[in-house]
Scaffold this motif. Structure first.
Motif, PDB file in Angstrom:
ATOM      1  N   PRO A  78      84.005   9.603  47.841  1.00  0.00           N
ATOM      2  CA  PRO A  78      85.069  10.535  47.446  1.00  0.00           C
ATOM      3  C   PRO A  78      84.794  11.184  46.094  1.00  0.00           C
ATOM      4  O   PRO A  78      84.295  10.536  45.168  1.00  0.00           O
ATOM      5  N   GLN A  79      85.078  12.477  46.015  1.00  0.00           N
ATOM      6  CA  GLN A  79      84.904  13.238  44.774  1.00  0.00           C
ATOM      7  C   GLN A  79      86.141  14.097  44.548  1.00  0.00           C
ATOM      8  O   GLN A  79      86.671  14.677  45.493  1.00  0.00           O
ATOM      9  N   PRO A  80      86.614  14.178  43.297  1.00  0.00           N
ATOM     10  CA  PRO A  80      87.803  14.985  43.009  1.00  0.00           C
ATOM     11  C   PRO A  80      87.509  16.473  43.133  1.00  0.00           C
ATOM     12  O   PRO A  80      86.360  16.876  43.337  1.00  0.00           O
ATOM     13  N   LEU A  81      88.545  17.272  42.993  1.00  0.00           N
ATOM     14  CA  LEU A  81      88.400  18.728  43.053  1.00  0.00           C
ATOM     15  C   LEU A  81      87.386  19.198  42.015  1.00  0.00           C
ATOM     16  O   LEU A  81      87.433  18.805  40.850  1.00  0.00           O
ATOM     17  N   MET A  82      86.452  20.032  42.452  1.00  0.00           N
ATOM     18  CA  MET A  82      85.412  20.531  41.559  1.00  0.00           C
ATOM     19  C   MET A  82      85.995  21.417  40.469  1.00  0.00           C
ATOM     20  O   MET A  82      87.061  22.026  40.635  1.00  0.00           O
ATOM     21  N   HIS A  83      85.279  21.519  39.362  1.00  0.00           N
ATOM     22  CA  HIS A  83      85.683  22.428  38.293  1.00  0.00           C
ATOM     23  C   HIS A  83      85.454  23.871  38.738  1.00  0.00           C
ATOM     24  O   HIS A  83      84.488  24.171  39.462  1.00  0.00           O
ATOM     25  N   LYS A  84      86.298  24.754  38.287  1.00  0.00           N
ATOM     26  CA  LYS A  84      86.227  26.152  38.698  1.00  0.00           C
ATOM     27  C   LYS A  84      84.855  26.754  38.403  1.00  0.00           C
ATOM     28  O   LYS A  84      84.299  27.491  39.227  1.00  0.00           O
ATOM     29  N   VAL A 120      92.952  25.997  42.846  1.00  0.00           N
ATOM     30  CA  VAL A 120      92.324  26.644  44.008  1.00  0.00           C
ATOM     31  C   VAL A 120      92.714  28.118  44.067  1.00  0.00           C
ATOM     32  O   VAL A 120      91.873  28.990  44.338  1.00  0.00           O
ATOM     33  N   LEU A 121      93.974  28.421  43.797  1.00  0.00           N
ATOM     34  CA  LEU A 121      94.428  29.814  43.777  1.00  0.00           C
ATOM     35  C   LEU A 121      93.642  30.626  42.745  1.00  0.00           C
ATOM     36  O   LEU A 121      93.259  31.780  42.995  1.00  0.00           O
ATOM     37  N   ASP A 122      93.374  30.011  41.613  1.00  0.00           N
ATOM     38  CA  ASP A 122      92.600  30.672  40.556  1.00  0.00           C
ATOM     39  C   ASP A 122      91.162  30.932  41.018  1.00  0.00           C
ATOM     40  O   ASP A 122      90.587  32.001  40.777  1.00  0.00           O
ATOM     41  N   MET A 123      90.576  29.942  41.706  1.00  0.00           N
ATOM     42  CA  MET A 123      89.219  30.111  42.247  1.00  0.00           C
ATOM     43  C   MET A 123      89.175  31.277  43.240  1.00  0.00           C
ATOM     44  O   MET A 123      88.253  32.105  43.208  1.00  0.00           O
ATOM     45  N   ILE A 124      90.166  31.326  44.123  1.00  0.00           N
ATOM     46  CA  ILE A 124      90.221  32.387  45.136  1.00  0.00           C
ATOM     47  C   ILE A 124      90.235  33.755  44.458  1.00  0.00           C
ATOM     48  O   ILE A 124      89.482  34.661  44.840  1.00  0.00           O
ATOM     49  N   HIS A 125      91.071  33.894  43.457  1.00  0.00           N
ATOM     50  CA  HIS A 125      91.210  35.170  42.757  1.00  0.00           C
ATOM     51  C   HIS A 125      89.872  35.628  42.156  1.00  0.00           C
ATOM     52  O   HIS A 125      89.462  36.781  42.317  1.00  0.00           O
ATOM     53  N   GLU A 126      89.181  34.706  41.498  1.00  0.00           N
ATOM     54  CA  GLU A 126      87.914  35.071  40.845  1.00  0.00           C
ATOM     55  C   GLU A 126      86.820  35.405  41.858  1.00  0.00           C
ATOM     56  O   GLU A 126      86.026  36.326  41.661  1.00  0.00           O
ATOM     57  N   GLY A 131      83.758  40.447  45.219  1.00  0.00           N
ATOM     58  CA  GLY A 131      83.468  41.242  46.410  1.00  0.00           C
ATOM     59  C   GLY A 131      83.130  40.416  47.632  1.00  0.00           C
ATOM     60  O   GLY A 131      82.568  40.933  48.598  1.00  0.00           O
ATOM     61  N   LEU A 132      83.476  39.130  47.608  1.00  0.00           N
ATOM     62  CA  LEU A 132      83.260  38.259  48.749  1.00  0.00           C
ATOM     63  C   LEU A 132      84.558  38.070  49.533  1.00  0.00           C
ATOM     64  O   LEU A 132      85.643  38.033  48.945  1.00  0.00           O
ATOM     65  N   GLU A 133      84.444  37.961  50.851  1.00  0.00           N
ATOM     66  CA  GLU A 133      85.583  37.504  51.644  1.00  0.00           C
ATOM     67  C   GLU A 133      85.768  36.019  51.327  1.00  0.00           C
ATOM     68  O   GLU A 133      84.816  35.250  51.412  1.00  0.00           O
ATOM     69  N   VAL A 134      86.991  35.626  50.968  1.00  0.00           N
ATOM     70  CA  VAL A 134      87.236  34.226  50.615  1.00  0.00           C
ATOM     71  C   VAL A 134      88.004  33.552  51.746  1.00  0.00           C
ATOM     72  O   VAL A 134      89.023  34.068  52.219  1.00  0.00           O
ATOM     73  N   CYS A 135      87.491  32.405  52.176  1.00  0.00           N
ATOM     74  CA  CYS A 135      88.133  31.606  53.222  1.00  0.00           C
ATOM     75  C   CYS A 135      88.388  30.211  52.668  1.00  0.00           C
ATOM     76  O   CYS A 135      87.630  29.725  51.824  1.00  0.00           O
ATOM     77  N   CYS A 136      89.460  29.577  53.113  1.00  0.00           N
ATOM     78  CA  CYS A 136      89.736  28.192  52.714  1.00  0.00           C
ATOM     79  C   CYS A 136      90.100  27.362  53.938  1.00  0.00           C
ATOM     80  O   CYS A 136      90.646  27.879  54.911  1.00  0.00           O
TER      81      CYS A 136
END
Length: 334
Positions: A78-84, A120-126, A131-136
């Protein structure tokens, strides 16, 4: 079946109709699927996607195929959420390597309104700004959470049905089929593109595969992306001894999905590493026009970027541009 050849988009497929398509001689099935594929898509154009596990392991779900479940004893730590910054760097590298869609997966049962979701919302925005399609793929979602993802710039949300409603209870006990359908409804209501498919090779029958395809094809709107995954049997999971999926089963599934959902992107997904270039070419001929590229799919092995570049060159394939369905004739975002 002739109405399919003429390109009708339908949401009322009967079991008998799908059985007739699915069980026809394989070369006839591939020809029919290839004909429809060329009516709705640019031949030789394949979307290249990259999938990154941004939070790995420790998932409370008991999905029998998954290495990240706390119920199974696998090699995944297990690994925690990655840094942005790490995620943004991975997205940048993916774009440099030709990907136009960047997918982020978190081993959560469901999204919670907390600091991790905000990150995660912040990652999506950046990443959207790149110019990439972002999927989660983050687990179950409420309608309000789906709307927040959409506002952050999310292009697509992946939430697979995995298998038929009839066989589902053999694979997962910690959430229901209706839970999955509800999340898909919430995603659709929020105006986010739906990515939804399944996994073959988990011990299901052909009838289960047909039932899954019927569920997908008879949705009010077809999923814009339909991943077809071949089980990667992982040591420590209940399905560790399942035999590899034959290429003929994969081609039959892809071709039938293409015929039933002509406009959807059909993705040759997990398990691709076991197939030769010739076998993958059959999948593209049968209507697959999207792949994941990069050494890993969450926690399972996948062909590397160089291997895919060589495959594209060999077959004369070219990457699909990002946001193609939203581009103006001049090639700009509408």
């Amino acid at each position: 079946m002739n109405t399919s050849i003429q390109g009708a988009i339908r949401h009322d497929w009967t079991r008998e109709e799908i059985e007739a398509i699915f069980h026809q001689p394989l070369l006839d099935l591939i020809f029919q699927a290839a004909t429809i594929h060329r009516q709705f898509h640019t031949p030789g154009e394949v979307q290249v996607c990259t999938l990154l596990s941004i939070k790995t392991g420790g998932c409370p779900e008991d999905c029998a195929y998954c290495s990240q479940s706390v119920h199974h004893h696998t090699a995944v730590k297990p690994q925690p959420l990655m840094h942005k910054e790490e995620v943004i760097a991975a997205a940048r590298k993916a774009k440099e390597n030709g990907s136009t869609r960047f997918c982020m997966g978190a081993a959560w049962r469901e999204v919670r309104n907390n600091r991790d979701f905000d990150r995660v919302l912040d990652m999506i925005h950046e990443i959207r700004e790149m110019g990439l399609e972002v999927c989660c793929t983050l687990g179950m979602l409420t309608e309000e959470q789906a709307k927040r993802l959409q506002q952050a710039g999310l292009y697509a949300y992946n939430h697979n049905l995995d298998t038929s409603a009839s066989y589902y209870g053999e694979i997962i006990h910690t959430r229901t089929y209706d839970d999955r359908l509800r999340t898909l409804e919430n995603v659709r209501k929020a105006g986010v593109s739906v990515c939804c498919g399944g996994i073959i090779g988990m011990g299901e029958s052909d009838a289960d595969r047909i039932e899954l395809l019927q569920t997908l094809a008879n949705m009010p709107e077809h999923p814009e992306s339909v991943p077809i995954n071949a089980l990667v049997a992982i040591e420590g999971t209940p399905l560790e001894n399942q035999p590899p999926v034959e290429i003929w089963d994969m081609v039959r599934m892809i071709a039938t999905a293409r015929i039933l959902m002509p406009q959807s992107m059909v993705r040759l997904s997990a398990g691709r590493l076991q197939y030769s270039p010739a076998e993958q070419a059959l999948c593209f001929l049968a209507g697959a026009n999207s792949i994941f590229s990069g050494e890993k799919l969450l926690t399972t092995p996948n062909p590397g970027v160089d291997a895919d570049r060589a495959l594209f060159e060999l077959l004369g394939l070219k990457p699909r541009p990002a946001f193609k369905d939203q581009l103006s004739p001049a090639g700009e975002l509408a």
